[in-house]
Design an enzyme around this catalytic site. Structure first.
Site, PDB file in Angstrom:
ATOM      1  N   GLY A 292       0.731  -1.162   0.147  1.00 23.65           N
ATOM      2  CA  GLY A 292       0.049  -0.019   0.061  1.00 23.65           C
ATOM      3  C   GLY A 292       0.946   1.224   0.027  1.00 23.65           C
ATOM      4  N   LYS A 410      -8.968  10.039  11.333  1.00 22.06           N
ATOM      5  CA  LYS A 410     -10.528   9.554  11.256  1.00 22.06           C
ATOM      6  C   LYS A 410     -11.038   8.667  12.329  1.00 22.06           C
ATOM      7  CE  LYS A 410     -10.603  10.247   6.279  1.00 22.06           C
ATOM      8  NZ  LYS A 410      -9.220  10.810   6.265  1.00 22.06           N
ATOM      9  N   LYS A 422     -11.069   1.838  12.845  1.00 25.69           N
ATOM     10  CA  LYS A 422      -9.485   1.988  13.324  1.00 25.69           C
ATOM     11  C   LYS A 422      -9.650   2.538  14.572  1.00 25.69           C
ATOM     12  CE  LYS A 422      -6.299   2.096  10.720  1.00 25.69           C
ATOM     13  NZ  LYS A 422      -5.384   1.213  10.540  1.00 25.69           N
ATOM     14  N   SER A 453      -3.091   6.344  -2.972  1.00 31.18           N
ATOM     15  CA  SER A 453      -4.079   6.102  -3.897  1.00 31.18           C
ATOM     16  C   SER A 453      -5.489   6.662  -3.404  1.00 31.18           C
ATOM     17  CB  SER A 453      -4.016   4.485  -4.143  1.00 31.18           C
ATOM     18  OG  SER A 453      -4.589   4.016  -2.656  1.00 31.18           O
ATOM     19  N   VAL A 456      -6.959  13.092  -2.728  1.00 39.31           N
ATOM     20  CA  VAL A 456      -7.666  14.119  -3.495  1.00 39.31           C
ATOM     21  C   VAL A 456      -6.492  15.017  -4.407  1.00 39.31           C
ATOM     22  CG1 VAL A 456      -6.971  16.130  -1.929  1.00 39.31           C
ATOM     23  CG2 VAL A 456      -8.899  16.373  -3.263  1.00 39.31           C
TER      24      VAL A 456
END
Length: 630
Positions: A292, A410, A422, A453, A456
């Site tokens: 990732g 978040k 999370k 990925s 914005v």
């Protein structure tokens, strides 16, 4: 025959023409020297030694050939050719004096030999620079170049100007610099102007691009300059930093588009090598989600600090292949093992950790895209929360020394499933630490990273390239941003801190208003935003409405308290955790709901575990509808 036709000759023909030119200029230089010395008292027709004026080319041209004068390409002739001409003419004068002595040329004025040296230098040297100017002028006419302005009149700026003048793509028209002492100076005919003159210069000189040549300027000052240039609506490119230029001269190819990192103005903090190496050097390190955005950068950072072995754990075959190939090129000496597997498969995790004797785990595997996790509620919670818990259980069973969870902003007062999952992952690790564990559990929380990925910034770049519109969910939405390399570096350093159960928060700097970011990216691309004030602009910014679970503002702390650490960019959060006796039965019920793919039940249970979770009503309705269809 036109000069353009001569330029089309072969290399050997051009060298022959230059030799013929010198064969004419050398006798002319000697005649000029004698005329200057004797004036009207000398009549060349009556001079018995007239042949002396014709023979200099016989030895001077071979000297020039030996010194490489004719190998120089006229278009790229620089000041160094003066030394070649100086050496050649000086040798020619010595030979001329020897000829005069040996031929016993009595009446020849000896002082005219020195004057000949001066004239020959002037004629031969000036001819090269005159021809260079003609070649470049013809090039400029034949291939019109883009008019550019160079911001920065230091060494890098002057070197860039020289590189541009030798090329066919850009034509530098002027310099701009912040230093008043440089104003009104000229470099090769280009004047240095004050920044206040920029709007006039752009308009009068037809500037199509501004090139920033300030590689040593700090990020904060760079950001100020970019903000000041934004209103000009001219594309901006810049040279890389000094570290990238130190190996050689400035090259036109080094120019790059202004990156979003430059707009943030965030000054890098030198990392602490002791923290970087603490959990890595000489140890077996495992990274979950190794393919990732964060996981792959963690791997790149880890191989720089001498691990005994790096285990790459990844569910995506392609992502695993890509990072494995990348590391093979970057650090072929570091042993690495690419392992396919899911973080929800505890047996697989245990077998891998035990087989390789893993000492440190960086757990970066997660579903992170808010809308995707919102739509796939049960799968998101199962992967993010239970995947973390099972990975932690495997680490405990295999006596892993340190387990570092990559968390997110978040997770703070979440309004979406991704953030809540999370935060639940954090609670699972905190509970394991509270009951006592040989494994040290550390959590590192931070915001958005640039270039990941689905983020914005790459989306806006693609939309600008396509001609718009730029899509934005809300005018007031703000986010924290950090570069992927800085985030990975800080995660590694934070992982070396604390006694266990710690939640570390990375200093993300100032939040960025996304609509301002969008406008700035449009303007720095040389385009205009199309809005009510500019109906004929190039790119429209379209507001699409908040997505399910999306927040206007992100936070990094649940409570008000945050303690400083030894690192200026890392803070320690003091936050609540659920006792294991309370957490375990709720986790069991949540696991059943996830395995049954009952999204509505997952939503009902999550607030019991994550007390700050306040899902939006529309979001709950959507999940219930999707769950019903499944």
């Amino acid at each position: 025959m036109s000069f353009e036709r001569l330029l089309s000759f072969s290399r050997h023909h051009k060298m022959a023409l230059l030799m013929l030119l010198d064969a004419l200029l050398l006798p002319l230089a000697l005649v000029s020297a004698v005329l200057l010395r004797l004036g009207g008292n000398w009549d060349p027709k009556l001079d018995p030694f007239w042949w002396l004026f014709l023979v200099p080319p016989l030895w001077v041209i071979p000297i020039f050939i030996k010194l490489g004068l004719y190998r120089a390409v006229l278009k790229y002739v620089d000041d160094r050719i003066v030394y070649t001409v100086l050496a050649g003419v000086s040798l020619a004068v010595l030979v001329l004096m020897a000829v005069i002595v040996m031929a016993r040329v009595g009446p020849f004025p000896r002082s005219s030999v020195i004057i000949f040296w001066v004239f020959a230098m002037a004629y031969i040297g000036a001819s090269r620079f005159l021809l260079r100017g003609l070649v470049r002028r013809i090039d400029a006419v034949d291939a019109p170049r883009e008019h550019v302005l160079i911001y920065g009149a230091g060494h890098a700026g002057v070197q860039l100007m020289l590189a541009l003048q030798a090329g066919r793509e850009y034509r530098p028209m002027a310099f701009v610099d912040d230093n008043p002492q440089l104003w009104r100076r000229t470099y090769r005919g280009l004047a240095v102007h004050a920044p206040a003159e920029l709007p006039v210069l752009v308009d009068e000189l037809g500037i199509k691009s501004i090139l920033l040549a300030m590689p040593s300027v700090g990020r904060a000052r760079q950001r100020e300059i970019l903000v000041s240039l934004e209103k000009l609506r001219v594309p901006i490119k810049q040279l890389p930093g000094m570290a990238e230029l130190v190996s050689g001269e400035v090259r036109v190819e080094a120019l790059r588009e202004v990156s979003i990192e430059d707009l943030l103005g965030r000054e890098p903090v030198p990392p602490r090598e002791d923290l970087l190496a603490a959990n890595i050097r000489g140890k077996v390190v495992m990274v979950t989600g190794a393919g990732g955005s964060i996981g792959s950068e963690l791997c790149r950072q880890i191989v720089r600090h001498g691990p005994a072995r790096l285990v790459l754990f990844e569910a995506s075959e392609f992502a695993l292949y890509a990072i494995d190939q990348d590391l093979a090129a970057r650090a072929p000496a570091v042993p690495r093992d690419p392992i396919l597997g899911s973080v929800t498969d505890e047996a697989r995790l245990q077998s891998v950790m035990r087989a390789f004797g893993v000492n440190t785990v960086y757990h970066a595997a997660a579903y992170k895209h808010v809308p995707m996790v919102e739509y796939n509620t049960a799968a998101g919670v199962w992967n993010n929360a239970f995947g973390t818990d099972r990975c932690a259980a495997a680490a405990e069973a295999c006596a892993v020394e340190t387990f570092v969870l990559i968390s997110t902003d978040k997770a703070v007062r979440p309004t979406n499933v991704m953030g809540a999952s999370k935060r639940l992952a954090e609670l699972c690790l905190q509970a394991r630490h509270a009951r006592g564990s040989r494994t040290r559990f550390v959590m590192v929380r931070f915001g958005n990273v640039l270039g990941s990925s689905g983020s914005v910034v790459p989306l806006f770049k693609r939309q600008i390239a396509a001609g718009g519109p730029l899509t934005l969910t809300h005018e007031a939405i703000t986010r924290y941003f950090m570069t992927i390399p800085e985030a990975a570096q800080l995660v590694i350093q934070a992982g070396a801190m604390g006694e266990g159960g710690d939640v570390f928060v990375l200093d993300m700097g100032e939040p960025v208003k996304i609509i301002d970011l969008a406008r700035r990216m449009v303007h720095l691309s040389g385009l205009e935003v199309r809005d009510a004030a500019h109906p004929h602009g190039d790119i429209e910014i379209r507001i699409t409405g908040l997505r399910p679970g999306e927040k206007l503002y992100e936070e990094l702390l649940i409570g008000d308290g945050a303690e400083p650490t030894d690192h200026p960019r890392i803070l320690r959060a003091r936050e609540y955790h659920l006792p294991e006796a309370e957490l375990t039965p709720l986790l069991a019920r949540l696991a059943e709901a996830c395995q049954a793919e009952d999204g509505a039940a997952v939503f009902e249970l999550m607030p019991s575990l994550v007390h700050e979770f306040t899902p939006a009503g529309a979001c709950t309705d959507r999940v219930a509808a999707v769950s019903g269809r499944l």
